[in-house]
Scaffold this motif. Structure first.
Motif, PDB file in Angstrom:
ATOM      1  N   LEU A  93     -14.043   1.580 -24.099  1.00  0.00           N
ATOM      2  CA  LEU A  93     -14.374   0.345 -23.405  1.00  0.00           C
ATOM      3  C   LEU A  93     -15.792   0.332 -22.826  1.00  0.00           C
ATOM      4  CD1 LEU A  93     -11.023  -0.426 -21.541  1.00  0.00           C
ATOM      5  CD2 LEU A  93     -12.020  -1.670 -23.461  1.00  0.00           C
ATOM      6  N   LEU A  94     -16.465   1.459 -22.822  1.00  0.00           N
ATOM      7  CA  LEU A  94     -17.856   1.450 -22.358  1.00  0.00           C
ATOM      8  C   LEU A  94     -18.727   0.760 -23.403  1.00  0.00           C
ATOM      9  CD1 LEU A  94     -18.239   5.033 -20.851  1.00  0.00           C
ATOM     10  CD2 LEU A  94     -17.946   2.863 -19.641  1.00  0.00           C
ATOM     11  N   PRO A  95     -19.661  -0.076 -22.981  1.00  0.00           N
ATOM     12  CA  PRO A  95     -20.445  -0.886 -23.920  1.00  0.00           C
ATOM     13  C   PRO A  95     -21.568  -0.127 -24.610  1.00  0.00           C
ATOM     14  CG  PRO A  95     -21.132  -1.363 -21.691  1.00  0.00           C
ATOM     15  CD  PRO A  95     -19.947  -0.423 -21.577  1.00  0.00           C
ATOM     16  N   ARG A  96     -21.225   1.003 -25.235  1.00  0.00           N
ATOM     17  CA  ARG A  96     -22.227   1.814 -25.927  1.00  0.00           C
ATOM     18  C   ARG A  96     -21.991   1.719 -27.423  1.00  0.00           C
ATOM     19  NH1 ARG A  96     -21.118   6.952 -21.946  1.00  0.00           N
ATOM     20  NH2 ARG A  96     -21.966   6.024 -20.046  1.00  0.00           N
ATOM     21  N   TYR A  97     -22.178   0.538 -27.944  1.00  0.00           N
ATOM     22  CA  TYR A  97     -21.915   0.274 -29.344  1.00  0.00           C
ATOM     23  C   TYR A  97     -23.209   0.003 -30.085  1.00  0.00           C
ATOM     24  CZ  TYR A  97     -16.857   0.127 -28.771  1.00  0.00           C
ATOM     25  OH  TYR A  97     -15.550   0.471 -28.549  1.00  0.00           O
ATOM     26  N   ALA A  98     -23.216   0.288 -31.380  1.00  0.00           N
ATOM     27  CA  ALA A  98     -24.444   0.207 -32.160  1.00  0.00           C
ATOM     28  C   ALA A  98     -24.829  -1.216 -32.523  1.00  0.00           C
ATOM     29  CB  ALA A  98     -24.301   1.040 -33.423  1.00  0.00           C
ATOM     30  N   VAL A  99     -23.850  -2.025 -32.838  1.00  0.00           N
ATOM     31  CA  VAL A  99     -24.132  -3.374 -33.331  1.00  0.00           C
ATOM     32  C   VAL A  99     -23.370  -4.397 -32.487  1.00  0.00           C
ATOM     33  CG1 VAL A  99     -24.012  -4.944 -35.305  1.00  0.00           C
ATOM     34  CG2 VAL A  99     -24.486  -2.515 -35.665  1.00  0.00           C
ATOM     35  N   TRP A 100     -24.070  -5.488 -32.158  1.00  0.00           N
ATOM     36  CA  TRP A 100     -23.495  -6.535 -31.320  1.00  0.00           C
ATOM     37  C   TRP A 100     -23.669  -7.901 -31.950  1.00  0.00           C
ATOM     38  CZ3 TRP A 100     -21.024  -5.520 -26.700  1.00  0.00           C
ATOM     39  CH2 TRP A 100     -21.135  -4.220 -26.224  1.00  0.00           C
ATOM     40  N   GLY A 101     -22.706  -8.774 -31.704  1.00  0.00           N
ATOM     41  CA  GLY A 101     -22.853 -10.154 -32.098  1.00  0.00           C
ATOM     42  C   GLY A 101     -23.622 -10.935 -31.049  1.00  0.00           C
ATOM     43  N   GLN A 102     -23.795 -12.212 -31.302  1.00  0.00           N
ATOM     44  CA  GLN A 102     -24.568 -13.074 -30.414  1.00  0.00           C
ATOM     45  C   GLN A 102     -23.728 -13.638 -29.269  1.00  0.00           C
ATOM     46  OE1 GLN A 102     -27.995 -13.622 -30.570  1.00  0.00           O
ATOM     47  NE2 GLN A 102     -27.717 -11.877 -31.925  1.00  0.00           N
ATOM     48  N   GLY A 103     -22.443 -13.581 -29.393  1.00  0.00           N
ATOM     49  CA  GLY A 103     -21.575 -14.023 -28.306  1.00  0.00           C
ATOM     50  C   GLY A 103     -21.011 -15.414 -28.516  1.00  0.00           C
ATOM     51  N   THR A 104     -19.891 -15.660 -27.864  1.00  0.00           N
ATOM     52  CA  THR A 104     -19.266 -16.973 -27.880  1.00  0.00           C
ATOM     53  C   THR A 104     -18.750 -17.257 -26.468  1.00  0.00           C
ATOM     54  OG1 THR A 104     -17.617 -18.363 -29.001  1.00  0.00           O
ATOM     55  CG2 THR A 104     -17.006 -16.067 -28.626  1.00  0.00           C
ATOM     56  N   GLN A 105     -18.962 -18.470 -26.001  1.00  0.00           N
ATOM     57  CA  GLN A 105     -18.633 -18.829 -24.627  1.00  0.00           C
ATOM     58  C   GLN A 105     -17.180 -19.242 -24.491  1.00  0.00           C
ATOM     59  OE1 GLN A 105     -20.561 -18.781 -21.769  1.00  0.00           O
ATOM     60  NE2 GLN A 105     -18.775 -19.512 -20.611  1.00  0.00           N
ATOM     61  N   VAL A 106     -16.536 -18.723 -23.467  1.00  0.00           N
ATOM     62  CA  VAL A 106     -15.171 -19.117 -23.111  1.00  0.00           C
ATOM     63  C   VAL A 106     -15.208 -19.689 -21.694  1.00  0.00           C
ATOM     64  CG1 VAL A 106     -12.854 -18.289 -22.587  1.00  0.00           C
ATOM     65  CG2 VAL A 106     -14.058 -17.449 -24.622  1.00  0.00           C
ATOM     66  N   THR A 107     -14.668 -20.878 -21.547  1.00  0.00           N
ATOM     67  CA  THR A 107     -14.629 -21.536 -20.241  1.00  0.00           C
ATOM     68  C   THR A 107     -13.202 -21.942 -19.938  1.00  0.00           C
ATOM     69  OG1 THR A 107     -16.875 -22.373 -20.535  1.00  0.00           O
ATOM     70  CG2 THR A 107     -15.519 -23.410 -18.833  1.00  0.00           C
ATOM     71  N   VAL A 108     -12.692 -21.470 -18.808  1.00  0.00           N
ATOM     72  CA  VAL A 108     -11.322 -21.772 -18.399  1.00  0.00           C
ATOM     73  C   VAL A 108     -11.384 -22.537 -17.083  1.00  0.00           C
ATOM     74  CG1 VAL A 108      -9.044 -20.854 -17.912  1.00  0.00           C
ATOM     75  CG2 VAL A 108     -10.568 -19.638 -19.492  1.00  0.00           C
ATOM     76  N   SER A 109     -10.863 -23.738 -17.088  1.00  0.00           N
ATOM     77  CA  SER A 109     -10.888 -24.562 -15.890  1.00  0.00           C
ATOM     78  C   SER A 109      -9.548 -24.506 -15.173  1.00  0.00           C
ATOM     79  CB  SER A 109     -11.225 -26.007 -16.257  1.00  0.00           C
ATOM     80  OG  SER A 109     -10.284 -26.506 -17.186  1.00  0.00           O
TER      81      SER A 109
END
Length: 122
Positions: free
Chosen positions: A105-121
């Motif tokens: 679970l530590l964020p020490r990864y070689a390749v990452w995506g650009q991300g996607t936003q999640v919004t919960v109201s």
């Protein structure tokens, strides 16, 4: 060069569900680990769920029982099924891949995506 592309983010009311997808392009060797992380501006990136090559899964305590990580190897796609969403789940979610042993679970990864936003109201 491996590229990760996320999709599936959006807006939902508390208690609702979303499924995030992450497609891996250009990967010739299956990653040892693939996972989902999230990060709110001004805070450190945190691990949400990780899946190792042998099927082992690891979840952050905050999402256990609500989120499920799974993979479709034929489609080179990693998923995160998110149920019973809470307002505190609102943030950017990132997919990541690594080829080293011992990833978690530590964020020490070689390749990452650009991300996607999640919004919960609420």
């Amino acid at each position: 060069q491996v590229q990760l592309v996320e999709s599936g983010g959006g807006s939902v009311q508390a208690g609702g569900s979303l499924r995030l997808s992450c497609v891996a392009f250009g990967s010739t060797d299956r990653p040892y680990c693939m996972g989902w992380f999230r990060q709110t501006p001004g805070k450190e990136r945190e691990g949400v769920a990780v899946r190792r090559w042998d099927g082992t899964t690891i979840y952050a305590d905050s999402v256990k029982g609500r989120f499920t990580i799974y993979q479709d190897n034929a489609k080179n796609t990693l998923y995160l099924q998110m149920n019973t969403l809470k307002p505190e789940d609102t943030t950017m979610y990132y997919c990541a891949a690594d080829w080293r042993w011992g990833c978690g679970l530590l964020p020490r990864y070689a390749v990452w995506g650009q991300g996607t936003q999640v919004t919960v109201s609420s």
